[in-house]
Design a protein around this motif. Structure first.
Motif, PDB file in Angstrom:
ATOM      1  N   MET A   1      25.950 -42.156   0.911  1.00  7.75           N
ATOM      2  CA  MET A   1      26.059 -40.974   1.631  1.00  7.75           C
ATOM      3  C   MET A   1      26.742 -41.674   3.111  1.00  7.75           C
ATOM      4  O   MET A   1      26.073 -42.725   3.531  1.00  7.75           O
ATOM      5  CB  MET A   1      24.849 -40.553   2.022  1.00  7.75           C
ATOM      6  N   GLU A   2      27.591 -40.868   3.571  1.00  7.37           N
ATOM      7  CA  GLU A   2      28.236 -41.202   5.170  1.00  7.37           C
ATOM      8  C   GLU A   2      27.096 -40.354   6.261  1.00  7.37           C
ATOM      9  O   GLU A   2      26.887 -39.443   5.870  1.00  7.37           O
ATOM     10  CB  GLU A   2      29.562 -40.981   5.404  1.00  7.37           C
ATOM     11  N   TRP A   3      26.609 -41.261   7.109  1.00 10.70           N
ATOM     12  CA  TRP A   3      25.972 -40.446   8.064  1.00 10.70           C
ATOM     13  C   TRP A   3      26.773 -40.339   9.356  1.00 10.70           C
ATOM     14  O   TRP A   3      27.259 -41.316   9.794  1.00 10.70           O
ATOM     15  CB  TRP A   3      24.679 -41.424   8.214  1.00 10.70           C
ATOM     16  N   HIS A   4      26.435 -39.530  10.171  1.00 12.69           N
ATOM     17  CA  HIS A   4      26.834 -39.261  11.476  1.00 12.69           C
ATOM     18  C   HIS A   4      26.010 -39.688  12.371  1.00 12.69           C
ATOM     19  O   HIS A   4      24.602 -39.797  11.938  1.00 12.69           O
ATOM     20  CB  HIS A   4      27.286 -37.745  11.605  1.00 12.69           C
ATOM     21  N   ILE A   5      26.085 -39.717  13.844  1.00 12.72           N
ATOM     22  CA  ILE A   5      25.156 -40.456  14.677  1.00 12.72           C
ATOM     23  C   ILE A   5      24.290 -39.301  14.754  1.00 12.72           C
ATOM     24  O   ILE A   5      22.990 -39.735  15.059  1.00 12.72           O
ATOM     25  CB  ILE A   5      25.889 -40.398  15.996  1.00 12.72           C
ATOM     26  N   THR A   6      24.411 -37.835  14.719  1.00 16.73           N
ATOM     27  CA  THR A   6      23.338 -37.181  14.903  1.00 16.73           C
ATOM     28  C   THR A   6      22.520 -37.137  13.755  1.00 16.73           C
ATOM     29  O   THR A   6      21.028 -36.936  13.870  1.00 16.73           O
ATOM     30  CB  THR A   6      23.893 -35.672  14.754  1.00 16.73           C
ATOM     31  N   ASP A   7      22.782 -37.773  12.309  1.00 12.16           N
ATOM     32  CA  ASP A   7      21.954 -37.938  11.310  1.00 12.16           C
ATOM     33  C   ASP A   7      21.055 -39.020  11.736  1.00 12.16           C
ATOM     34  O   ASP A   7      19.772 -39.176  11.516  1.00 12.16           O
ATOM     35  CB  ASP A   7      22.948 -38.079   9.798  1.00 12.16           C
ATOM     36  N   ALA A   8      21.482 -40.049  12.209  1.00 11.52           N
ATOM     37  CA  ALA A   8      20.609 -41.337  12.571  1.00 11.52           C
ATOM     38  C   ALA A   8      19.712 -40.744  13.758  1.00 11.52           C
ATOM     39  O   ALA A   8      18.640 -41.248  13.364  1.00 11.52           O
ATOM     40  CB  ALA A   8      21.485 -42.550  12.956  1.00 11.52           C
ATOM     41  N   LEU A   9      20.074 -40.135  14.549  1.00  8.58           N
ATOM     42  CA  LEU A   9      19.212 -39.599  15.641  1.00  8.58           C
ATOM     43  C   LEU A   9      18.096 -38.806  14.970  1.00  8.58           C
ATOM     44  O   LEU A   9      16.908 -38.979  15.452  1.00  8.58           O
ATOM     45  CB  LEU A   9      19.710 -38.921  16.556  1.00  8.58           C
ATOM     46  N   LYS A 180       4.931 -24.956  -2.669  1.00  2.00           N
ATOM     47  CA  LYS A 180       6.240 -25.295  -1.856  1.00  2.00           C
ATOM     48  C   LYS A 180       7.107 -25.914  -2.820  1.00  2.00           C
ATOM     49  O   LYS A 180       6.866 -26.485  -3.912  1.00  2.00           O
ATOM     50  CB  LYS A 180       5.983 -26.123  -0.686  1.00  2.00           C
ATOM     51  N   GLY A 181       8.481 -25.868  -2.292  1.00  2.00           N
ATOM     52  CA  GLY A 181       9.690 -26.653  -2.782  1.00  2.00           C
ATOM     53  C   GLY A 181      10.893 -25.633  -2.966  1.00  2.00           C
ATOM     54  O   GLY A 181      10.753 -24.525  -2.230  1.00  2.00           O
ATOM     55  N   SER A 182      11.962 -25.984  -3.266  1.00  2.16           N
ATOM     56  CA  SER A 182      13.056 -25.231  -3.165  1.00  2.16           C
ATOM     57  C   SER A 182      14.295 -26.144  -3.777  1.00  2.16           C
ATOM     58  O   SER A 182      14.291 -27.551  -3.985  1.00  2.16           O
ATOM     59  CB  SER A 182      13.470 -24.923  -1.604  1.00  2.16           C
ATOM     60  N   ALA A 183      15.452 -25.459  -3.946  1.00  6.88           N
ATOM     61  CA  ALA A 183      16.582 -26.176  -4.392  1.00  6.88           C
ATOM     62  C   ALA A 183      17.064 -27.469  -3.654  1.00  6.88           C
ATOM     63  O   ALA A 183      17.731 -28.426  -3.879  1.00  6.88           O
ATOM     64  CB  ALA A 183      17.704 -25.364  -5.032  1.00  6.88           C
ATOM     65  N   VAL A 184      17.083 -27.094  -2.219  1.00  9.32           N
ATOM     66  CA  VAL A 184      17.312 -27.992  -1.210  1.00  9.32           C
ATOM     67  C   VAL A 184      16.765 -29.157  -1.169  1.00  9.32           C
ATOM     68  O   VAL A 184      17.101 -30.187  -1.333  1.00  9.32           O
ATOM     69  CB  VAL A 184      17.226 -27.324   0.121  1.00  9.32           C
ATOM     70  N   VAL A 185      15.351 -29.137  -1.422  1.00 13.07           N
ATOM     71  CA  VAL A 185      14.460 -30.193  -1.679  1.00 13.07           C
ATOM     72  C   VAL A 185      14.853 -30.966  -2.858  1.00 13.07           C
ATOM     73  O   VAL A 185      14.747 -32.318  -2.607  1.00 13.07           O
ATOM     74  CB  VAL A 185      12.990 -29.676  -1.539  1.00 13.07           C
ATOM     75  N   ALA A 186      15.072 -30.506  -3.915  1.00 13.47           N
ATOM     76  CA  ALA A 186      15.351 -31.092  -5.041  1.00 13.47           C
ATOM     77  C   ALA A 186      16.451 -31.669  -5.076  1.00 13.47           C
ATOM     78  O   ALA A 186      16.749 -33.068  -5.268  1.00 13.47           O
ATOM     79  CB  ALA A 186      15.514 -29.954  -6.251  1.00 13.47           C
ATOM     80  N   ALA A 187      17.509 -31.409  -4.230  1.00 11.84           N
ATOM     81  CA  ALA A 187      18.550 -31.971  -4.142  1.00 11.84           C
ATOM     82  C   ALA A 187      18.576 -33.153  -3.308  1.00 11.84           C
ATOM     83  O   ALA A 187      19.143 -34.181  -3.507  1.00 11.84           O
ATOM     84  CB  ALA A 187      19.975 -30.813  -3.473  1.00 11.84           C
ATOM     85  N   ALA A 188      17.745 -32.954  -2.115  1.00 16.05           N
ATOM     86  CA  ALA A 188      17.618 -34.181  -1.284  1.00 16.05           C
ATOM     87  C   ALA A 188      16.905 -35.390  -1.986  1.00 16.05           C
ATOM     88  O   ALA A 188      17.234 -36.350  -1.948  1.00 16.05           O
ATOM     89  CB  ALA A 188      16.652 -33.620  -0.211  1.00 16.05           C
ATOM     90  N   ILE A 189      16.013 -34.961  -2.886  1.00 13.81           N
ATOM     91  CA  ILE A 189      15.138 -36.085  -3.497  1.00 13.81           C
ATOM     92  C   ILE A 189      16.156 -36.633  -4.469  1.00 13.81           C
ATOM     93  O   ILE A 189      16.388 -38.005  -4.477  1.00 13.81           O
ATOM     94  CB  ILE A 189      14.083 -35.529  -4.438  1.00 13.81           C
ATOM     95  N   MET A 190      17.040 -35.840  -5.104  1.00 16.56           N
ATOM     96  CA  MET A 190      17.916 -36.664  -6.066  1.00 16.56           C
ATOM     97  C   MET A 190      19.014 -37.284  -5.310  1.00 16.56           C
ATOM     98  O   MET A 190      19.228 -38.408  -5.720  1.00 16.56           O
ATOM     99  CB  MET A 190      18.590 -35.278  -6.934  1.00 16.56           C
ATOM    100  N   ASN A 191      19.687 -36.857  -4.274  1.00 18.23           N
ATOM    101  CA  ASN A 191      20.567 -37.762  -3.480  1.00 18.23           C
ATOM    102  C   ASN A 191      20.007 -39.049  -2.864  1.00 18.23           C
ATOM    103  O   ASN A 191      20.671 -39.859  -2.918  1.00 18.23           O
ATOM    104  CB  ASN A 191      21.108 -36.954  -2.282  1.00 18.23           C
ATOM    105  N   GLY A 192      18.633 -39.053  -2.448  1.00 17.41           N
ATOM    106  CA  GLY A 192      18.015 -40.051  -2.055  1.00 17.41           C
ATOM    107  C   GLY A 192      18.011 -41.207  -3.249  1.00 17.41           C
ATOM    108  O   GLY A 192      18.201 -42.475  -2.895  1.00 17.41           O
ATOM    109  N   LEU A 193      17.515 -40.432  -4.150  1.00 12.37           N
ATOM    110  CA  LEU A 193      17.396 -41.578  -5.483  1.00 12.37           C
ATOM    111  C   LEU A 193      18.830 -42.039  -5.830  1.00 12.37           C
ATOM    112  O   LEU A 193      18.846 -43.487  -6.214  1.00 12.37           O
ATOM    113  CB  LEU A 193      16.886 -40.724  -6.693  1.00 12.37           C
ATOM    114  N   VAL A 194      19.978 -41.183  -5.769  1.00 12.18           N
ATOM    115  CA  VAL A 194      21.280 -41.736  -5.994  1.00 12.18           C
ATOM    116  C   VAL A 194      21.674 -42.952  -5.139  1.00 12.18           C
ATOM    117  O   VAL A 194      22.052 -43.845  -5.350  1.00 12.18           O
ATOM    118  CB  VAL A 194      22.168 -40.632  -6.030  1.00 12.18           C
ATOM    119  N   ASP A 195      21.220 -42.731  -3.819  1.00 12.98           N
ATOM    120  CA  ASP A 195      21.846 -43.657  -2.860  1.00 12.98           C
ATOM    121  C   ASP A 195      20.800 -45.041  -3.074  1.00 12.98           C
ATOM    122  O   ASP A 195      21.198 -46.047  -3.069  1.00 12.98           O
ATOM    123  CB  ASP A 195      21.380 -43.280  -1.391  1.00 12.98           C
TER     124      ASP A 195
END
Length: 211
Positions: A1-9, A180-195
C-alpha cells in the motif's frame, strides 16, 4: 500500500494514543489499520486473533487461495491491493446466483454456495451477521475448513453470539467482539493482512515467477 505523508502522520498519532500494548508487531499492524479506518480507538480492545490466524491467512494468500466476501463494499475495499499483490480470486456472495429462498437472506445463501465451492477459502464477513452464522454452522458440522475467517459484522440480533461460536471453533480467525464492526473494518483488517503477507512472501513469489 502506498502511504501519503498525512497517512504517516495519522498513524503516528494512533501510535502515541494507543500507548503500551501486548499485541505482536503483526497483530498491532492490523489493529491500527482498523483504528485508522474508523478513528475509533475502542477497536484496540475489540479485535481478537485466534492462534495461527495471521500465519494461516498469510500462507493462504501466498498460495492464491480464493477469497469470499459478503458484500460489494468489502470486495471494492480489498480488490486493488489484492490485484497489485497476490491476485487471488475474489468472489462476492451477494452477487452469487442462487435459487430463490425464504429461509435465509440472499447474502447468507450466497456465502453457503461459495463455501461449498471453496471449502478451504478465506472468508471476509463485514456486514452480514447471517452470513457469518452460516459459515460458523458449516465449520461446526465440518462441512468446510477455511484457511481464515474475518468476522467483523455489526449487529444487535445474535451477532455477538455468532462471534462467540466462532471463537469456540478451531478455525483460524480474526473477529470483532460484541456488537461493533463494519465492512470498512473488515476491509482494513484484510488489507493489513495482505500487506503483511506480501512482506513475508512477495519477494519469494517474484523469484518464483508468479509476479
Amino acid at each position: 500500500m502506498e502511504w501519503h505523508i498525512t497517512d504517516a502522520l495519522s498513524l503516528g498519532i494512533i501510535d502515541r494514543e494507543i500507548g503500551p500494548h501486548t499485541f505482536s508487531p503483526a497483530e498491532y499492524e492490523i489493529v491500527r489499520r482498523a483504528i485508522y479506518s474508523t478513528a475509533d480507538f475502542e477497536y484496540k480492545t475489540l479485535i481478537r486473533f485466534s492462534d495461527q490466524a495471521l500465519h494461516s491467512g498469510a500462507a493462504a494468500l501466498a498460495a492464491r487461495t480464493t477469497i469470499v466476501v459478503d458484500v460489494p463494499m468489502v470486495q471494492v475495499g480489498i480488490a486493488q491491493l489484492i490485484q497489485d499483490t497476490f491476485a487471488n480470486p475474489v468472489y462476492c456472495s451477494m452477487e452469487t446466483l442462487t435459487r430463490p429462498q425464504k429461509e435465509k437472506t440472499q447474502v447468507a445463501w450466497g456465502v453457503e454456495t461459495l463455501a461449498q465451492r471453496y471449502p478451504e477459502g478465506i472468508f471476509v464477513i463485514g456486514q452480514s451477521p447471517t452470513a457469518l452464522s452460516v459459515l460458523v454452522e458449516l465449520v461446526e458440522t465440518e462441512a468446510i475448513k477455511p484457511a481464515l475467517i474475518v468476522g467483523a459484522p455489526a449487529g444487535f440480533v445474535e451477532a455477538d453470539v455468532t462471534k462467540g461460536r466462532l471463537n469456540d471453533s478451531q478455525v483460524p480467525h480474526i473477529r470483532i467482539e460484541g456488537r461493533k464492526g463494519s465492512a470498512v473494518v473488515a476491509a482494513a483488517i484484510m488489507n493489513g493482512l495482505v500487506d503483511l503477507a506480501w512482506q513475508a512472501y512477495g519477494q519469494e513469489g517474484k523469484r518464483s515467477g508468479y509476479n
